[in-house]
Write an enzyme that holds these catalytic residues in place. Structure first.
Site, PDB file in Angstrom:
ATOM      1  N   GLU A  32     -11.415   0.725  -3.237  1.00 35.55           N
ATOM      2  CA  GLU A  32     -10.726   1.207  -2.029  1.00 35.55           C
ATOM      3  C   GLU A  32      -9.425   1.905  -2.418  1.00 35.55           C
ATOM      4  O   GLU A  32      -9.088   2.006  -3.599  1.00 35.55           O
ATOM      5  CB  GLU A  32     -10.429   0.025  -1.090  1.00 35.55           C
ATOM      6  CG  GLU A  32      -9.550  -1.035  -1.720  1.00 35.55           C
ATOM      7  CD  GLU A  32      -9.442  -2.307  -0.892  1.00 35.55           C
ATOM      8  OE1 GLU A  32     -10.191  -2.462   0.077  1.00 35.55           O
ATOM      9  OE2 GLU A  32      -8.597  -3.147  -1.235  1.00 35.55           O
ATOM     10  N   ASP A  72       0.817  -1.222   0.000  1.00 34.25           N
ATOM     11  CA  ASP A  72       0.000   0.000   0.000  1.00 34.25           C
ATOM     12  C   ASP A  72       0.850   1.272   0.000  1.00 34.25           C
ATOM     13  O   ASP A  72       0.675   2.146   0.852  1.00 34.25           O
ATOM     14  CB  ASP A  72      -0.931   0.021   1.217  1.00 34.25           C
ATOM     15  CG  ASP A  72      -1.773  -1.228   1.339  1.00 34.25           C
ATOM     16  OD1 ASP A  72      -2.178  -1.763   0.298  1.00 34.25           O
ATOM     17  OD2 ASP A  72      -2.026  -1.676   2.480  1.00 34.25           O
TER      18      ASP A  72
END
Length: 506
Positions: free
Chosen positions: A177, A17
């Site tokens: 997301e 991420d």
């Protein structure tokens, strides 16, 4: 800087991420950390390719308390931004304090205590518009119901200035997301991940003349390998964009390098690729073209990491749920790190004593000299390779029926195997844990000359998220436990090292 010079992954091992920001000629990058402490490592680079760890964002228990956090809960995807002389890091403490942000004058910190935010699910991002207004863009809902909401805040106080608005639902996939909002040449771009972080993972994008939309969708992903199931790099997505000083745009994103096309013990790693722009104004990275590739590990120079009492734990080190300073001493015995285990073991979803590095190479070796005389039944110290409490291996010394023995413990889901080997009752033992890319091998030596490799090996699938779940990768390091006793016997570690192994490619 040219894409041909990118040696991917640019940050190897469990560094998922990624989010990146440029301040003048400096780039800063952060990653999610889940149940490991300190939270959110921060790296510095001048070229987006070579990254140096400079610390962590969340270094105090007042910022992040993970002591009761389950595996793969804790700190999810974070975003780093810079505005008006301040750095901002916004993230989610899942099943903890929720969404929050912290600020700092310098990327090395110190960072502020959390400023809590009331709205949204996971993966909040911050966007500062030209007029100084600040927007929180965040995932909401679950699975196929996932969508992106947005609201305005005062970035100095955290005061919420508007009600959240549903601005985008992405494509037809679940888990829309990791949103980021950008303004590029007067156009607002909203970019998200979709499809979950496994084989269908992808990055999608839309654009508008307003930060709240309505958004025009780009029908195809701008980044994915979901149509290339045999490609050695999989699960691409969760990207962040940055412009360099020459006007070239780049993307950082996560990817996986599965072994045998199936198992990813290294977890989700940080990749870099150039962004090209279509004639009609869309950014493109790699939509099933297969241009994102990983460097051949066998061509890497040997890289050795060590710990020494002079250096202590550098910024590349992590701890399981908490760092209890009283458990570690660099001065008690000269030249050694003294570690005292607590009552917890690696089976517990609790702050067991485990100081670790990410495994960054499929072929690697780690080793240490351990002087440990256990006296209570089951107390143990040695090396561990941990995915989570369902998948790990421990290799070290323990006490069984009053005798000191070598023990290999392999946890694989509900199954727990224990293998024991004879060793002298006192003195230092040298431990090695090696991975050939497919299996972990354990060996030991009582004299540093003759080595005994134990016949039991552990397949990398045991330590892979595909088999034992979660969002992390393997961390390797020193583990000590009183196995139910709070004050374990001291374990003295010397000469710890981690090294990649040069040789044939996988």
């Amino acid at each position: 800087m040219h894409s041909m010079n990118v040696r991917n992954p640019v940050i190897a091992g469990y560094y998922p991420d990624p989010s990146v920001v440029r301040v003048n000629e400096d780039f800063y990058l952060i990653n999610s950390t889940f149940e490991y402490f300190p939270g959110v490592p921060i790296f510095h680079s001048r070229d987006l390719i070579d990254w140096t760890p400079i610390g962590h964002v969340l270094t105090r228990q007042s910022q992040l308390d993970l002591r009761t956090t389950k595996s793969s809960s804790g700190i999810y995807a974070a975003t780093i931004r810079y505005h008006a002389g301040r750095f901002y890091m916004i993230t989610t403490d899942v099943r903890g304090i929720g969404n929050f942000y912290v600020t700092a004058d310098k990327p090395e910190g110190p960072w502020s205590d959390p400023i809590l935010l009331p709205h949204g699910g996971i993966d909040p991002s911050l966007f500062f518009d030209d007029d100084g207004r600040a927007y929180v863009t965040v995932q909401n809902g679950a699975g196929y119901e996932s969508h992106i909401i947005q609201y305005e805040i005062d970035p100095l106080s955290g005061e919420v200035l508007s009600e959240p608005v549903n601005i985008w639902s992405g494509d037809d996939g679940p888990w829309v997301e990791g949103p980021h909002l950008y303004k590029i040449k007067g156009v607002y771009y909203l970019m998200t991940a979709s499809g979950g972080t496994a084989g269908d993972h992808r990055e999608i994008i839309a654009r508008s003349s307003s930060p709240y939309g309505p958004f025009e969708d780009k029908p195809e992903p701008i980044l994915t390998h979901r149509g290339l199931k045999d490609h050695p790099v999989q699960c691409l997505g969760h990207a962040d964009l940055v412009e360099d000083t020459s006007g070239q745009w780049w993307a950082v994103f996560l990817g996986m390098r599965p072994v045998e096309g199936r198992y990813s013990p290294l977890g989700r790693e940080t990749f870099l690729a150039p962004v090209t722009w279509t004639e009609d104004g869309w950014p493109m990275i790699d939509n099933n073209e297969g241009t994102v590739i990983a460097a051949d590990e066998s061509s890497l120079e040997e890289q050795v990491q060590r710990f020494t009492p002079e250096d202590g734990f550098g910024p590349e080190w992590a701890f399981l749920r908490a760092y209890e300073a009283e458990r570690y001493s660099w001065t008690e015995r000269e030249g050694s790190l003294t570690v005292r285990g607590n009552a917890y073991t690696l089976d517990d979803e609790a702050p067991a004593v485990f100081a670790c590095l990410r495994q960054q190479h499929h072929r690697m070796e780690t080793g240490v000299s351990l002087d440990f005389t256990p006296v209570t039944e089951g107390e143990h110290a040695g090396l561990a390779a941990r995915l989570n409490n369902r998948g790990y291996l421990f290799w070290g010394l323990t006490c069984r029926s009053g005798r000191r023995v070598m023990e290999l413990v392999v946890k694989n889901g509900e199954e727990r195997q224990v293998h024991q080997y004879e060793v002298s009752g006192e003195g230092a033992v040298q431990l090695r844990l090696r991975c050939d890319g497919y299996h972990y091998h354990c060996s030991y030596s009582a004299d540093g000359v003759s080595w005994h490799e134990v016949p039991e090996t552990v397949h990398v699938s045991v330590l892979s998220p595909e088999v034992n779940g979660g969002f992390t990768g393997v961390c390797l390091g020193v583990h000590a436990s009183g196995n139910g006793t709070e004050n374990a016997s001291p374990a003295y570690y010397e000469g710890f090292y981690y090294s990649n192994i040069k040789g044939d490619a996988l």
